[in-house]
Design a protein around this motif. Structure first.
Motif, PDB file in Angstrom:
ATOM      1  N   THR A 122       0.824  -1.205   0.000  1.00 25.41           N
ATOM      2  CA  THR A 122       0.000   0.000   0.000  1.00 25.41           C
ATOM      3  C   THR A 122       0.858   1.255   0.000  1.00 25.41           C
ATOM      4  OG1 THR A 122      -1.637  -1.199   1.317  1.00 25.41           O
ATOM      5  CG2 THR A 122      -1.900   1.186   1.177  1.00 25.41           C
ATOM      6  N   ASN A 150      -2.668  -0.141  -3.768  1.00 31.94           N
ATOM      7  CA  ASN A 150      -3.204  -1.037  -2.746  1.00 31.94           C
ATOM      8  C   ASN A 150      -3.458  -2.405  -3.381  1.00 31.94           C
ATOM      9  OD1 ASN A 150      -4.212  -2.070  -0.350  1.00 31.94           O
ATOM     10  ND2 ASN A 150      -6.291  -1.393  -0.781  1.00 31.94           N
ATOM     11  N   SER A 156      -9.173  -2.037   2.692  1.00 35.42           N
ATOM     12  CA  SER A 156      -9.784  -0.943   1.926  1.00 35.42           C
ATOM     13  C   SER A 156      -9.509   0.357   2.674  1.00 35.42           C
ATOM     14  CB  SER A 156     -11.287  -1.153   1.757  1.00 35.42           C
ATOM     15  OG  SER A 156     -11.938  -1.154   3.012  1.00 35.42           O
ATOM     16  N   SER A 158     -10.228   4.686   2.707  1.00 36.25           N
ATOM     17  CA  SER A 158     -11.009   5.820   2.205  1.00 36.25           C
ATOM     18  C   SER A 158     -10.623   7.082   2.976  1.00 36.25           C
ATOM     19  CB  SER A 158     -12.506   5.562   2.353  1.00 36.25           C
ATOM     20  OG  SER A 158     -12.850   5.355   3.716  1.00 36.25           O
TER      21      SER A 158
END
Length: 209
Positions: A122, A150, A156, A158
């Protein structure tokens, strides 16, 4: 006639139940717990990320298995992913369409890289766009955050919030990243980039919670 209707109703209900059950089993087969070195290699190929695929291919069999194990186990993942020293991109001294414009427009960027078992999964980059005049930073135009990489199927990320300000003749831009591991909240990482009137730049990352 009643018997035929009963049989047809039973058949229809059974068919609907089958439709409802099948997708659940398909989702289960795609869970990270079934990830293997071979399937993760295919995942990387599907991401069309040649650099990640090359980096992974250069690892030993044992190293690959360790990476996959880290990706499969959320509790291990939290310990195994570590921030590397951030790389700083030089600020641009060129204004949009006019290098001699005053105030000058600059962009500073800070990239934080994270690794699982030594393999980069990442990268997050924060950009801060700002104006200068002579040797002073006058104002911040905007702050932007980009997930530049990623390749972790469990994670995940955001953007939760952002903030920008001028302090000590530096332009600052900050992004709070919301991380989720296996669809569960895994805390917030705060990433800050700064730029100066001379074009120097830097940044930092901290865990908020």
């Amino acid at each position: 006639m009643a018997t035929k209707r009963t049989f047809f109703s039973f058949f229809l209900i059974s068919a609907l139940l089958c439709l409802l059950v099948v997708p659940t089993s398909v989702m289960a087969s795609e869970k990270p717990a079934h990830l293997t070195v071979a399937s993760y290699t295919q995942f990387l190929k599907a991401q069309n990320d040649k650099s990640s695929l090359y980096e992974f291919s250069k690892l030993s069999r044992q190293q690959k298995q360790k990476v996959v194990q880290s990706l499969k186990d959320p509790s291990l993942l939290k310990m195994d992913i570590e921030e590397t020293s951030g790389t700083v991109e030089a600020a641009s001294t060129a204004a949009y369409g006019a290098r001699t414009a005053s105030p000058l427009f600059k962009t500073a960027a800070y990239t934080a890289s994270y690794k699982a078992a030594g393999f980069t999964t990442t990268k997050l980059t924060v950009y801060v766009d700002y104006y200068t005049k002579n040797s002073s930073v006058t104002s911040v135009k905007s702050v932007r955050g980009v997930v530049t990489k990623n390749v972790n199927p469990l994670v995940s990320i955001s953007k939760k919030s952002s903030k920008s300000w001028v302090q000590n003749n530096r332009a600052y831009g900050r992004i709070d990243w919301q991380w989720k591991i296996a669809a569960k909240n895994a805390g917030i990482k705060r990433q800050t980039a700064y730029g100066t009137a001379s074009g120097a730049s830097g940044g930092s990352t901290a865990i908020v919670n």
